[in-house]
Scaffold this active site. Structure first.
Site, short mmCIF file in Angstrom:
data_model
loop_
_atom_site.label_atom_id
_atom_site.label_comp_id
_atom_site.label_asym_id
_atom_site.label_seq_id
_atom_site.Cartn_x
_atom_site.Cartn_y
_atom_site.Cartn_z
N ASP A 165 0.86 -1.16 0.00
CA ASP A 165 0.00 0.00 0.00
C ASP A 165 0.92 1.24 0.00
OD1 ASP A 165 -2.22 1.72 0.79
OD2 ASP A 165 -1.26 1.69 2.75
N ASP A 167 0.05 5.19 1.11
CA ASP A 167 -0.07 6.07 2.30
C ASP A 167 -0.03 5.26 3.59
OD1 ASP A 167 -1.25 7.50 -0.01
OD2 ASP A 167 -1.55 9.07 1.46
P1 IMP Z 1 -3.31 4.28 -0.30
O1 IMP Z 1 -3.15 4.35 1.19
O2 IMP Z 1 -1.99 4.16 -1.00
O3 IMP Z 1 -4.29 3.22 -0.71
O4 IMP Z 1 -3.87 5.74 -0.81
C1 IMP Z 1 -5.07 6.27 -0.35
C2 IMP Z 1 -5.15 7.76 -0.59
O5 IMP Z 1 -5.03 8.10 -1.98
C3 IMP Z 1 -6.53 8.31 -0.24
O6 IMP Z 1 -6.65 8.57 1.12
C4 IMP Z 1 -6.63 9.57 -1.07
O7 IMP Z 1 -6.15 10.68 -0.35
C5 IMP Z 1 -5.73 9.32 -2.26
N1 IMP Z 1 -6.45 9.21 -3.56
C6 IMP Z 1 -6.19 9.88 -4.66
N2 IMP Z 1 -6.98 9.50 -5.69
C7 IMP Z 1 -7.78 8.54 -5.20
C8 IMP Z 1 -8.79 7.75 -5.80
O8 IMP Z 1 -9.14 7.84 -6.99
N3 IMP Z 1 -9.39 6.85 -4.99
C9 IMP Z 1 -9.03 6.71 -3.68
N4 IMP Z 1 -8.08 7.41 -3.10
C10 IMP Z 1 -7.43 8.34 -3.84
MG MG Z 2 -2.72 3.18 3.39
#
Ligand code: IMP
Ligand code: MG
Length: 436
Positions: A165, A167
Site C-alpha cells: 500500500d 499512504d
Molecule cells: P493508499 O493508502 O496508497 O491506498 O492511498 C489512499 C489515498 O489516496 C486516499 O486517502 C486519497 O487521499 C488518495 N487518492 C487519490 N486519488 C484517489 C482515488 O481515486 N481513490 C481513492 N483514493 C485516492
Molecule cells: Mg494506506
C-alpha cells in the site's frame, strides 16, 4: 433485552479484527492467572518476577501453538471445503494460503517486547498483530516443508511478489518517497528487487498520468533508474497498480517519469471485461448521491470529487480536517447505500462490479474494484504468481473502512501501523533469509 455491551459491540465491529480479538481473549486468562501486580519492581524480587515471566511465556506459547494447530486444521478444511473449528470460533475468518508459525513467532516477539514480563498490561492488539506478522513472514521466508524440514531445518524462501500500500505504509499519510536518505524503505525495496522479487505498489491513489505517481514515488523511481547493480529485467519488476485495481504502470527508465502506462486490454482480469462504462457510471452515481447526503446530514464542510473510476469527499477547507467519526460514518453510510441498491429489482447495471469504500485518514473514497483484484492483476502480469508466494503489506485491514482488507483474499498479508514498521518488517524478512 439487548444489553449496552451488545449494542456497542455490534456497532463497533467495523473497528475490530475478530481473529485478533479472539486471541486476545485466550491470552487474557493466563495473563490474569500469572500476573503479579503486587510484586514490587526491584532487585530483591527479581527471582519471583523471572519465574512469573517464564510461566507466562510458557502459557502464552501454548496458546499460540494451539491456535497454530487450528490454522493447520482450517487449511485442511479449505481443501475439502468443509467447516473448520476455527471458522466456528471466529466466523469472519477467511482463507489462509500458508500455515502460520505462531509459536515460534510469539517466542521471537516476546524476546523483543518482553510481553510475558508485563504485570499490568495484558497481551495487546498490537502484540498479537506483530506476532501474526512474524508468523506469516516465517512461513513465506523459511517454510517448513515436511521432508526438507526434517533434513535441513528450512527450505528456500517462496516469496516472489511483494505488494505495498502507499499512504501510511511506504510514506506518511499524504507524503511521498523523496530519497533513500529520507526514506529508508527505498534501499530495502532495491534489495528485494536485486533478489529477483517483483514489487507492486497497490494504492488507492488513482491517476492516469505517470507524473502523478512520480510526484509520490520519485525517490524510489530515481533510485531504481540510477542503480548500477540492478539488471534491466529486475528494474522492470517494479510496477504501480493505481486506483486499487484500475491503472497499471510499469517501471521504464526511457520514460520521462520512469513509468509506462499499460493499456487495460493488456493486463485486465477476465472478470473486468464485463465492467461496461454504463455499469461503472451507475455505481458512481449511486455513491455520489450517498456522499452528497452525508454532507447534508452530517453538515460536513467537504467537497465531492468525481473521477473516472472513483468518487469521494475531502475537506473543503484544508485547515479544517474532517474528524474520524465523520469519516467513519460516511464510509458506513455509502457502503450501506450502495449495498442496498444491489437488492432492487430489476438489478442495477452495476450489480456485478466490486467496489471499495474506505477512510483515507483525511478523505473517504469509493473506488471501482478493490485491492484483491489489484493484487491478482499484478500476479497475472508477472506470469501467474500464486497467493502463497505473494505478500501484501498495508495499514488498512479492518473489515469496514479499510482498503487493504480486500487483499486478504488474494495473498498473504502483513499489517503494519507506520512506515517505520514497514522498514522493520522488511529487515525482519531479510534477517530470516540470511539465517538460512
Ligand atoms: P493508499 O493508502 O496508497 O491506498 O492511498 C489512499 C489515498 O489516496 C486516499 O486517502 C486519497 O487521499 C488518495 N487518492 C487519490 N486519488 C484517489 C482515488 O481515486 N481513490 C481513492 N483514493 C485516492
Ligand atoms: Mg494506506
Amino acid at each position: 433485552m439487548t444489553t449496552r455491551y451488545r449494542v456497542e459491540y455490534a456497532l463497533k465491529t467495523h473497528r475490530r479484527d475478530q481473529l485478533i480479538e479472539w486471541i486476545k481473549g485466550l491470552l487474557a486468562v493466563p495473563f490474569v492467572l500469572n500476573a503479579q501486580p503486587a510484586t514490587p519492581y526491584d532487585g530483591d524480587h527479581q527471582d519471583k518476577l523471572d519465574k512469573m515471566a517464564a510461566s507466562a511465556r510458557q502459557r502464552y506459547a501454548d496458546v499460540f501453538r494451539d491456535v497454530e494447530a487450528l490454522v493447520d486444521d482450517h487449511i485442511a478444511h479449505q481443501i475439502t471445503r468443509s467447516r473448520s473449528k476455527l471458522s466456528m470460533l471466529v466466523p469472519t475468518i477467511s482463507a489462509f494460503f500458508t500455515p502460520l508459525y505462531l509459536e515460534e513467532a510469539f517466542l521471537r516477539q516476546d524476546t523483543a517486547r518482553a510481553i510475558s514480563s508485563r504485570r499490568f498490561v495484558a497481551p495487546s492488539f498490537n502484540d498479537i498483530r506483530l506476532v501474526l506478522n512474524t508468523a506469516q513472514l516465517l512461513a513465506i521466508m523459511a517454510p517448513k516443508s515436511s521432508s526438507i524440514d526434517v533434513v535441513n531445518g528450512t527450505s528456500e524462501s517462496q516469496l516472489q511478489l511483494l505488494t505495498f500500500d502507499g499512504d501510511v505504509t511506504l510514506y506518511e499519510d499524504g507524503a511521498s518517497l523523496h530519497s533513500p536518505e529520507a526514506n529508508p524503505v527505498i534501499n530495502r525495496l532495491l534489495y528485494f528487487l536485486s533478489k529477483g522479487v517483483r514489487i507492486a505498489i497497490v494504492t488507492a491513489a488513482g491517476y492516469t498520468q505517470p507524473k502523478n505517481y512520480f510526484d509520490r514515488l520519485s525517490g524510489l523511481l530515481v533510485a531504481v533508474k540510477d542503480s548500477t547493480t540492478l539488471t534491466p529485467e529486475q528494474k522492470q519488476n517494479l510496477v504501480v497498480m493505481g486506483g486499487e485495481s484500475n491503472y497499471l504502470l510499469v517501471f521504464d527508465d526511457a520514460e520521462e517519469y520512469c513509468l509506462r502506462y499499460i493499456h487495460r486490454r493488456n493486463w485486465i482480469l477476465d472478470v473486468m471485461y464485463t465492467w461496461t462504462e454504463e455499469a461503472i457510471q451507475s455505481l458512481l452515481d449511486i455513491a455520489e448521491a450517498a456522499f452528497e447526503s452525508c454532507i447534508r446530514t452530517l453538515h460536513l464542510k467537504a467537497k465531492v470529487l468525481r473521477k473516472e473510476r472513483a468518487v469521494g469527499i475531502y475537506a473543503a477547507d484544508q485547515s479544517i480536517k474532517l474528524n474520524r467519526e465523520q469519516l467513519e460514518e460516511t464510509v458506513l453510510v455509502v457502503q450501506s447505500v450502495v449495498e442496498a441498491s444491489l437488492t432492487s429489482t430489476p438489478k442495477p447495471a452495476h450489480s456485478h462490479i466490486p467496489f471499495t469504500v474506505f477512510n483515507g485518514g483525511a478523505d473517504v473514497f469509493l473506488d471501482v474494484g478493490d485491492k484483491s483484484l489489484g493484487v491478482q492483476a499484478c500476479q497475472k502480469w508477472f506470469g501467474g504468481i500464486g497467493p502463497s508466494s505473494t505478500l501484501h503489506v498495508g495499514d488498512q485491514f479492518l473489515s469496514g473502512g479499510g482498503n487493504d482488507f480486500k487483499a486478504r483474499s488474494a495473498c498473504c498479508c502483513a499489517w503494519i501501523a507506520s512506515p517505520t514498521e514497514t522498514v522493520a518488517l522488511l529487515d525482519e524478512m531479510i534477517s530470516f533469509e540470511i539465517k538460512k
